[in-house]
Design an enzyme around this catalytic site. Structure first.
Site, PDB file in Angstrom:
ATOM      1  N   ASN A  10      86.883 -34.489  13.030  1.00 45.33           N
ATOM      2  CA  ASN A  10      86.375 -33.530  11.944  1.00 45.33           C
ATOM      3  C   ASN A  10      87.388 -32.978  10.864  1.00 45.33           C
ATOM      4  O   ASN A  10      87.306 -31.365  12.004  1.00 45.33           O
ATOM      5  CB  ASN A  10      84.736 -33.388  11.269  1.00 45.33           C
ATOM      6  CG  ASN A  10      83.941 -32.936  10.468  1.00 45.33           C
ATOM      7  OD1 ASN A  10      84.662 -32.946   9.465  1.00 45.33           O
ATOM      8  ND2 ASN A  10      83.012 -32.550   9.994  1.00 45.33           N
ATOM      9  N   LYS A  17      86.716 -30.305  14.309  1.00 46.34           N
ATOM     10  CA  LYS A  17      85.785 -30.864  15.304  1.00 46.34           C
ATOM     11  C   LYS A  17      85.671 -31.404  15.868  1.00 46.34           C
ATOM     12  O   LYS A  17      86.147 -32.488  14.791  1.00 46.34           O
ATOM     13  CB  LYS A  17      83.918 -30.535  14.034  1.00 46.34           C
ATOM     14  CG  LYS A  17      83.007 -29.728  14.587  1.00 46.34           C
ATOM     15  CD  LYS A  17      81.576 -30.042  13.614  1.00 46.34           C
ATOM     16  CE  LYS A  17      80.533 -29.946  14.383  1.00 46.34           C
ATOM     17  NZ  LYS A  17      79.574 -30.455  13.558  1.00 46.34           N
ATOM     18  N   ARG A  89      86.323 -37.851  10.196  1.00 45.62           N
ATOM     19  CA  ARG A  89      85.067 -37.780   9.204  1.00 45.62           C
ATOM     20  C   ARG A  89      86.183 -37.663   7.490  1.00 45.62           C
ATOM     21  O   ARG A  89      87.370 -36.884   7.922  1.00 45.62           O
ATOM     22  CB  ARG A  89      84.557 -37.001   9.377  1.00 45.62           C
ATOM     23  CG  ARG A  89      83.540 -36.000   7.731  1.00 45.62           C
ATOM     24  CD  ARG A  89      82.999 -34.973   8.779  1.00 45.62           C
ATOM     25  NE  ARG A  89      82.233 -34.578   6.586  1.00 45.62           N
ATOM     26  CZ  ARG A  89      82.162 -33.617   6.284  1.00 45.62           C
ATOM     27  NH1 ARG A  89      83.004 -32.171   6.630  1.00 45.62           N
ATOM     28  NH2 ARG A  89      81.814 -33.145   5.593  1.00 45.62           N
ATOM     29  N   HIS A 178      77.500 -35.440   2.354  1.00 42.23           N
ATOM     30  CA  HIS A 178      76.953 -35.452   3.021  1.00 42.23           C
ATOM     31  C   HIS A 178      76.335 -36.960   3.359  1.00 42.23           C
ATOM     32  O   HIS A 178      75.202 -36.605   4.044  1.00 42.23           O
ATOM     33  CB  HIS A 178      75.229 -34.446   2.918  1.00 42.23           C
ATOM     34  CG  HIS A 178      75.789 -32.732   2.739  1.00 42.23           C
ATOM     35  ND1 HIS A 178      75.282 -32.223   2.194  1.00 42.23           N
ATOM     36  CD2 HIS A 178      76.349 -31.859   3.361  1.00 42.23           C
ATOM     37  CE1 HIS A 178      76.127 -30.430   2.132  1.00 42.23           C
ATOM     38  NE2 HIS A 178      76.481 -30.796   2.771  1.00 42.23           N
ATOM     39  N   HIS A 206      69.639 -31.840   3.138  1.00 42.88           N
ATOM     40  CA  HIS A 206      69.868 -31.154   3.842  1.00 42.88           C
ATOM     41  C   HIS A 206      70.853 -29.721   3.888  1.00 42.88           C
ATOM     42  O   HIS A 206      71.708 -29.993   2.652  1.00 42.88           O
ATOM     43  CB  HIS A 206      71.651 -32.009   4.175  1.00 42.88           C
ATOM     44  CG  HIS A 206      72.608 -32.337   5.167  1.00 42.88           C
ATOM     45  ND1 HIS A 206      72.530 -32.618   6.429  1.00 42.88           N
ATOM     46  CD2 HIS A 206      73.620 -31.102   4.961  1.00 42.88           C
ATOM     47  CE1 HIS A 206      74.126 -31.571   6.791  1.00 42.88           C
ATOM     48  NE2 HIS A 206      74.113 -31.474   6.502  1.00 42.88           N
ATOM     49  N   LEU A 207      70.044 -29.700   4.769  1.00 42.29           N
ATOM     50  CA  LEU A 207      70.562 -27.803   4.707  1.00 42.29           C
ATOM     51  C   LEU A 207      71.407 -27.263   5.422  1.00 42.29           C
ATOM     52  O   LEU A 207      70.500 -26.454   6.449  1.00 42.29           O
ATOM     53  CB  LEU A 207      68.884 -26.656   4.132  1.00 42.29           C
ATOM     54  CG  LEU A 207      67.958 -27.911   3.304  1.00 42.29           C
ATOM     55  CD1 LEU A 207      66.654 -26.887   3.687  1.00 42.29           C
ATOM     56  CD2 LEU A 207      68.749 -28.156   2.118  1.00 42.29           C
ATOM     57  N   GLY A 208      72.508 -26.718   5.385  1.00 45.00           N
ATOM     58  CA  GLY A 208      73.033 -26.126   6.093  1.00 45.00           C
ATOM     59  C   GLY A 208      74.588 -25.273   5.334  1.00 45.00           C
ATOM     60  O   GLY A 208      73.450 -24.310   4.266  1.00 45.00           O
ATOM     61  N   ARG A 239      78.286 -21.057  -2.385  1.00 41.23           N
ATOM     62  CA  ARG A 239      78.153 -21.988  -3.444  1.00 41.23           C
ATOM     63  C   ARG A 239      77.245 -21.794  -4.634  1.00 41.23           C
ATOM     64  O   ARG A 239      75.937 -21.898  -4.531  1.00 41.23           O
ATOM     65  CB  ARG A 239      78.438 -23.605  -3.213  1.00 41.23           C
ATOM     66  CG  ARG A 239      79.658 -24.119  -2.410  1.00 41.23           C
ATOM     67  CD  ARG A 239      79.706 -25.231  -2.232  1.00 41.23           C
ATOM     68  NE  ARG A 239      80.436 -25.540  -1.351  1.00 41.23           N
ATOM     69  CZ  ARG A 239      80.396 -26.890  -0.551  1.00 41.23           C
ATOM     70  NH1 ARG A 239      79.143 -27.129  -0.779  1.00 41.23           N
ATOM     71  NH2 ARG A 239      81.242 -26.681   0.568  1.00 41.23           N
ATOM     72  N   GLY A 331      67.928 -26.581   7.548  1.00 40.65           N
ATOM     73  CA  GLY A 331      66.581 -27.284   7.967  1.00 40.65           C
ATOM     74  C   GLY A 331      66.056 -27.708   8.810  1.00 40.65           C
ATOM     75  O   GLY A 331      64.584 -27.887   8.936  1.00 40.65           O
ATOM     76  N   ASN A 333      65.723 -25.334  11.755  1.00 34.34           N
ATOM     77  CA  ASN A 333      65.558 -24.068  12.141  1.00 34.34           C
ATOM     78  C   ASN A 333      64.455 -22.885  11.583  1.00 34.34           C
ATOM     79  O   ASN A 333      63.646 -22.461  12.270  1.00 34.34           O
ATOM     80  CB  ASN A 333      66.741 -23.548  12.616  1.00 34.34           C
ATOM     81  CG  ASN A 333      67.493 -24.406  13.654  1.00 34.34           C
ATOM     82  OD1 ASN A 333      67.255 -24.528  14.678  1.00 34.34           O
ATOM     83  ND2 ASN A 333      68.579 -24.490  12.811  1.00 34.34           N
ATOM     84  N   GLU A 383      75.406 -36.540  13.138  1.00 32.42           N
ATOM     85  CA  GLU A 383      76.565 -37.250  11.865  1.00 32.42           C
ATOM     86  C   GLU A 383      78.031 -38.488  13.306  1.00 32.42           C
ATOM     87  O   GLU A 383      78.290 -39.518  12.955  1.00 32.42           O
ATOM     88  CB  GLU A 383      77.226 -36.222  11.196  1.00 32.42           C
ATOM     89  CG  GLU A 383      76.618 -36.178   9.300  1.00 32.42           C
ATOM     90  CD  GLU A 383      77.064 -34.969   8.821  1.00 32.42           C
ATOM     91  OE1 GLU A 383      77.473 -35.134   7.986  1.00 32.42           O
ATOM     92  OE2 GLU A 383      76.764 -33.385   9.207  1.00 32.42           O
TER      93      GLU A 383
END
Ligand code: AMP
Length: 398
Positions: A10, A17, A89, A178, A206-208, A239, A331, A333, A383
């Site tokens: 990625n 990554k 990815r 995502h 999806h909350l990162g 953002r 999401g 944690n 992913e």
């Protein structure tokens, strides 16, 4: 050791990554991150056999050097012998790609063409592909697109109310991102909650650092909050998400912003960071809010309000709600954010179970509501596993 390993790459603008996944067991054999690429102190951090190690790179070393080092490491550990494919990815597949594909010259060209839609991401992804092709010329290389899962959205969901020619001639439409994560967690939810794949209504959040929600009906994405770019929709780490496009003209005409400055403002200086004027990191903001920092509290309030509003809106394309999934760093944690969002959605029938909500953290999956339908569930995303599984399946067809 069996030959069922896939190297997953990625490649971001200044990071890479990577992971080696054994697709038979689903386990991670090697994982790591090369960061600060092309900057002052690039380095590679990796985990193998339970041990964490670091490789220091030279000042200014970029992706090619990082990949060359990674290849050396993979060979040194004897893992290259077990690789059956490399999965990449790729952020933007435009309308070209509705699923993962074997990378051919034609595919490479299509990814290059789509770079106009993702100028920050696709060129970095291409760097990774080209370097990996050079290093592992005999292995099949597969592209897995962040946009592909959302290609099932109907025109009423993906078109902007702009002149139609902008879509036909320039591809200006909503694509969504995502997708690999939304696909993975919704597939897991079907299994864990024993939902009927032909008759299910799921919202996946999806909350990162980046945040998006997807409306998934009978296993297919029917709407999502991100658009042409990952800037649309929810409040995120840095953002803005949705804003009145009139602000753009105001910034240009009244405050003399350039397009580059606007891009920076909306992508890097807004969101949690912009409102709190403290941090883009949810943990820092939660801690500060708990200690009475008013702007941190405001950032959390706006984040949760906008998120709950978007989730409720997706009951429209779905015609109701069976399950709400939380995933991504926040999401998975933040019991605080989940509690606030679920409480804002109580009119849909969601009722939080405080103990279950506290228990579902740090990689623990679980339902966090009292009733069985609709329910909210935490599912850690994976992913890399989707990319590895798709790549192995395509390699095995050759
Ligand atoms: P990701 O991009 O998926 O790695 O997610 C990064 C985000 O997850 C950051 O905003 C982190 O602050 C947030 N995060 C990670 N752990 C926690 C936690 N324990 N509580 C709240 N937020 C967290």
């Amino acid at each position: 050791m069996s030959s069922s390993h896939v190297l997953v790459l990625n490649c971001g603008s200044s990071s890479l990554k990577f992971a080696i996944i054994d697709v038979q067991s689903g386990s991670e054999v090697l994982s790591g991150l090369a960061e600060c690429l092309a900057e002052q102190q690039p380095l590679i951090k990796y985990k193998y056999d339970g041990t964490k190690q670091t490789i220091t790179l030279n000042h200014g070393d970029a992706h090619q050097v990082a990949i060359a080092q990674l290849v050396e490491l993979v060979k040194k550990l004897g893992l290259d012998k077990h690789l059956i494919a490399i999965g990449h990815r790729v952020v933007h597949g435009g309308e070209h790609f509705t699923h993962s594909v074997l990378i051919t010259k034609g595919v490479l060209n299509a990814i290059k063409q789509t770079s106009t839609l993702a100028p920050l991401h696709n060129p970095a992804n291409l760097l990774g592909i080209e370097a990996a092709q050079a290093a592992f010329s005999s292995l099949p290389q597969v592209a897995v697109f962040d946009t592909a899962f959302h290609q099932t959205m109907p025109p009423q969901a993906f078109l902007y109310a702009l002149p139609y020619s902008l879509y036909k001639e320039h591809g200006i439409r909503r694509y969504g991102f995502h997708g690999t994560s939304h696909y993975y967690v919704s597939t897991q939810a079907h299994k864990v909650l024993a939902l009927d794949q032909q008759n299910s209504r799921i919202v996946s959040a999806h909350l990162g650092n980046g945040c998006s929600v997807a409306a998934i009906k009978n296993g297919q994405s029917v709407d999502t909050s991100m658009g042409l770019t990952p800037l649309e929709g929810l409040v995120m780490g840095t953002r803005s998400g949705d804003i009145d496009p009139g602000i753009f003209t105001f910034l240009v005409n009244q405050l003399k912003y350039s397009p580059t400055q606007i891009d920076l403002l909306l992508n890097k200086q807004s969101g949690l960071q912009g409102i709190s004027e403290l941090s883009n990191d949810c943990r820092t903001i939660e801690e500060a809010a708990a200690n009475g920092h008013e702007q941190a509290q405001l950032a959390l309030d706006i984040f949760c309000y906008r998120l709950a509003k978007q989730i409720a809106a997706f009951a429209v394309p779905l015609g109701g709600l069976d399950a709400l999934i939380f995933t991504g760093g926040i999401g998975e944690n933040s019991n605080t954010i989940r509690a606030k969002v679920v409480s804002g959605l109580s009119f849909l029938g969601l009722q939080l179970d405080d103990d279950k909500n506290l228990a579902a953290r740090f990689g623990q999956q679980g339902v966090i509501t009292t009733s069985s339908k609709p329910c909210a569930i935490v599912i850690p995303t994976n992913e890399e596993l989707v990319i590895a599984t798709d790549s192995a399946a395509i390699a095995q067809e050759l």
